[in-house]
Design a protein around this motif. Sequence first.
Motif, PDB file in Angstrom:
ATOM      1  N   PHE A 293       0.837  -1.209   0.000  1.00  0.00           N
ATOM      2  CA  PHE A 293       0.000   0.000   0.000  1.00  0.00           C
ATOM      3  C   PHE A 293       0.874   1.262   0.000  1.00  0.00           C
ATOM      4  O   PHE A 293       0.639   2.192  -0.766  1.00  0.00           O
TER       5      PHE A 293
ATOM      6  N   ILE B 177       2.470   1.689  -3.557  1.00  0.00           N
ATOM      7  CA  ILE B 177       1.561   2.134  -4.623  1.00  0.00           C
ATOM      8  C   ILE B 177       1.138   3.583  -4.358  1.00  0.00           C
ATOM      9  O   ILE B 177       1.005   4.375  -5.287  1.00  0.00           O
ATOM     10  N   HIS B 178       0.994   3.953  -3.098  1.00  0.00           N
ATOM     11  CA  HIS B 178       0.677   5.351  -2.789  1.00  0.00           C
ATOM     12  C   HIS B 178       1.813   6.270  -3.233  1.00  0.00           C
ATOM     13  O   HIS B 178       1.589   7.310  -3.859  1.00  0.00           O
TER      14      HIS B 178
ATOM     15  N   LYS C 298      -5.626  16.676  -7.103  1.00  0.00           N
ATOM     16  CA  LYS C 298      -5.904  15.401  -7.750  1.00  0.00           C
ATOM     17  C   LYS C 298      -5.698  14.234  -6.773  1.00  0.00           C
ATOM     18  O   LYS C 298      -6.475  13.275  -6.751  1.00  0.00           O
TER      19      LYS C 298
ATOM     20  N   MET D 201      -8.377  11.449  -5.419  1.00  0.00           N
ATOM     21  CA  MET D 201      -8.171   9.999  -5.403  1.00  0.00           C
ATOM     22  C   MET D 201      -8.443   9.441  -4.003  1.00  0.00           C
ATOM     23  O   MET D 201      -9.038   8.389  -3.837  1.00  0.00           O
TER      24      MET D 201
ATOM     25  N   ALA E 245     -12.298   9.373  -3.309  1.00  0.00           N
ATOM     26  CA  ALA E 245     -12.988   8.241  -3.942  1.00  0.00           C
ATOM     27  C   ALA E 245     -12.663   6.940  -3.213  1.00  0.00           C
ATOM     28  O   ALA E 245     -13.529   6.088  -3.009  1.00  0.00           O
ATOM     29  N   THR E 246     -11.397   6.809  -2.816  1.00  0.00           N
ATOM     30  CA  THR E 246     -10.993   5.602  -2.096  1.00  0.00           C
ATOM     31  C   THR E 246     -11.708   5.516  -0.742  1.00  0.00           C
ATOM     32  O   THR E 246     -12.255   4.477  -0.381  1.00  0.00           O
TER      33      THR E 246
ATOM     34  N   ARG F 189     -15.582   4.745  -0.942  1.00  0.00           N
ATOM     35  CA  ARG F 189     -15.947   3.356  -1.212  1.00  0.00           C
ATOM     36  C   ARG F 189     -15.454   2.410  -0.127  1.00  0.00           C
ATOM     37  O   ARG F 189     -16.055   1.382   0.144  1.00  0.00           O
ATOM     38  N   LEU F 190     -14.330   2.770   0.483  1.00  0.00           N
ATOM     39  CA  LEU F 190     -13.781   1.912   1.535  1.00  0.00           C
ATOM     40  C   LEU F 190     -14.737   1.830   2.720  1.00  0.00           C
ATOM     41  O   LEU F 190     -15.042   0.745   3.216  1.00  0.00           O
TER      42      LEU F 190
ATOM     43  N   ARG G  87     -17.677  -0.390   2.302  1.00  0.00           N
ATOM     44  CA  ARG G  87     -17.423  -1.817   2.536  1.00  0.00           C
ATOM     45  C   ARG G  87     -17.248  -2.125   4.014  1.00  0.00           C
ATOM     46  O   ARG G  87     -17.719  -3.127   4.512  1.00  0.00           O
ATOM     47  N   LEU G  88     -16.523  -1.243   4.704  1.00  0.00           N
ATOM     48  CA  LEU G  88     -16.159  -1.534   6.090  1.00  0.00           C
ATOM     49  C   LEU G  88     -17.345  -1.466   7.034  1.00  0.00           C
ATOM     50  O   LEU G  88     -17.411  -2.196   8.015  1.00  0.00           O
TER      51      LEU G  88
ATOM     52  N   THR H 189      -7.176   0.030  10.072  1.00  0.00           N
ATOM     53  CA  THR H 189      -7.300  -0.685   8.797  1.00  0.00           C
ATOM     54  C   THR H 189      -6.309  -0.155   7.768  1.00  0.00           C
ATOM     55  O   THR H 189      -5.631  -0.923   7.099  1.00  0.00           O
ATOM     56  N   VAL H 190      -6.220   1.151   7.673  1.00  0.00           N
ATOM     57  CA  VAL H 190      -5.413   1.742   6.607  1.00  0.00           C
ATOM     58  C   VAL H 190      -3.957   1.903   7.024  1.00  0.00           C
ATOM     59  O   VAL H 190      -3.048   1.610   6.254  1.00  0.00           O
TER      60      VAL H 190
ATOM     61  N   PHE I 275      -3.582  12.713  -0.163  1.00  0.00           N
ATOM     62  CA  PHE I 275      -4.418  11.535  -0.353  1.00  0.00           C
ATOM     63  C   PHE I 275      -5.220  11.242   0.918  1.00  0.00           C
ATOM     64  O   PHE I 275      -6.412  10.952   0.863  1.00  0.00           O
TER      65      PHE I 275
END
Lengths: 155, 155
Positions: free
Chosen positions: A7, A10-11, A32, A36, A39-40, A43-44, A47-48, A72-73, A118
């Motif tokens: 993680f 990729i970040h 930007k 990102m 949006a993450t 949606r996260l 789910r959680l 979690t993150v 982010f």
Amino acid sequence: MAEEAVFDLIHMEAVSYVFQGEKISEDEAVAKLEHMGFATGYRLVERLTRESGRFKDELDIMKYICKDLWVTVYKKQIDNLRTNHQGVYVLHDNRFRFLSHMAAGKQYLQYAPRYLAFTCGLVRGCLANLGVTCVVTAEVTQLPACKFQIQVQRG
Amino acid sequence: MAEEAVFDLIHMEAVSYVFQGEKISEDEAVAKLEHMGFATGYRLVERLTRESGRFKDELDIMKYICKDLWVTVYKKQIDNLRTNHQGVYVLHDNRFRFLSHMAAGKQYLQYAPRYLAFTCGLVRGCLANLGVTCVVTAEVTQLPACKFQIQVQRG
């Protein structure tokens, strides 16, 4: 630790990709990345929290962000949560993971916002999904510590 | 599952960000994602193998990619590894995570390469760090199954 690495990396690639873009200002790039993150986060949290109960109130939601979401993150809790009870919450992370790879030193401080954008978006996205509209900003005092300020927008 | 979600979502945001870029062709966008994957894989394997021993041979490295690396990143092993013993390795993943969110249907197949590019780069970056220079391509036969083909470049 290995999962964290994927993680983190990729970040970092996302940050470096956005800043490599031609004809893009520092502010646009930060915006930007914030988007990102939004949006993450949006949606996260969907789910959680799918199977968890509803939250009692705004403070209860903030505690969820500081504990469950942060673990979690980022694999740790927020170290300190303060509020003025009027819609401002300040989350202190004494060792923020996206800053922990940076060498300490004032000359690097100027690049810190790139690594916070982010996450500002992530928090804003999570809160938006939970019905709280807000503005999230971040500030580094001494690397790798930082604080995120949430200003809830009423009405 | 929650940790997987964070990685999945940031990956999806990266894909969508790269493809939103103005004046960028499909091929260029795929190349950029491949490059992000390469950088991620190169640094990831450095961290992961820091304390492990050296690998016996090329096949041993491929087995490491199929097992340890895939579990770290995708939480499952590669389902099948084939080789012609002349530098070509084919890794079958019967349920590739970055494709599992896509609805099955031929009309979506055209978008699949976007979700494979990062991983092609990831594999290539891992192998480069371990001293194996190669070309990695991917192919979807039936969603969400796919195969990654590694062609080792000799000499």
